[in-house]
Design a protein around this motif. Structure first.
Motif: not given
Length: 141
Positions: A93-98
């Motif tokens: 989720s953090c990678d997608t948000l970035s």
């Protein structure tokens, strides 16, 4: 990311992105899942080394229980069924948000080039910034 934009040209930027992505895959597939096992092994090895050191120095406790820590670790491993899945989901989720907010940050840096001074400090050309923004938009899907 933004640090790789200081590359000499777009090919260097692309190469550094590919290397960073390769490290991300290695971390997700091998390092992340085995990290807790490695720390548990290291913890038990340090505890055993301290116990042996105490025995050598003659200060070992007579009331020491055998394998008390090993049983607790195996009991914890049996109950950890959902936590690794939640950790992986949080990482993804953090990678997608970035991926979603990186183009926005790059556009802000392009619009406020003089005020931000990031491009001047890293020696990033304005024409290269256009390629970086397009690349950041292209990798979103």
């Amino acid at each position: 990311g933004i640090v790789t934009m200081s590359s000499k040209d777009f090919m260097d930027f692309l190469l550094s992105y590919i290397v960073g992505f390769g490290f991300l895959i290695l971390e997700r597939m091998y390092i992340g899942p085995l990290q807790s096992n490695a720390f548990n092994w290291l913890h038990s090895a340090v505890v055993k080394a301290i116990e042996r050191l105490k025995e050598v120095l003659g200060r070992a406790d007579k009331t020491r229980s055998s394998d008390g820590d090993g049983n607790q670790i195996s009991g914890e491993e049996a109950t950890e069924t959902l936590e690794p899945l939640i950790g992986s989901f949080a990482s993804y989720s953090c990678d997608t948000l970035s991926l979603l907010y990186t183009p926005f940050i790059m556009i802000v840096v392009v619009v406020f080039r003089d005020e931000a001074e990031i491009t001047k400090l890293y020696g990033i050309k304005e024409s290269d910034m256009e390629f970086y923004v397009l690349f950041a938009l292209a990798i979103i899907p």
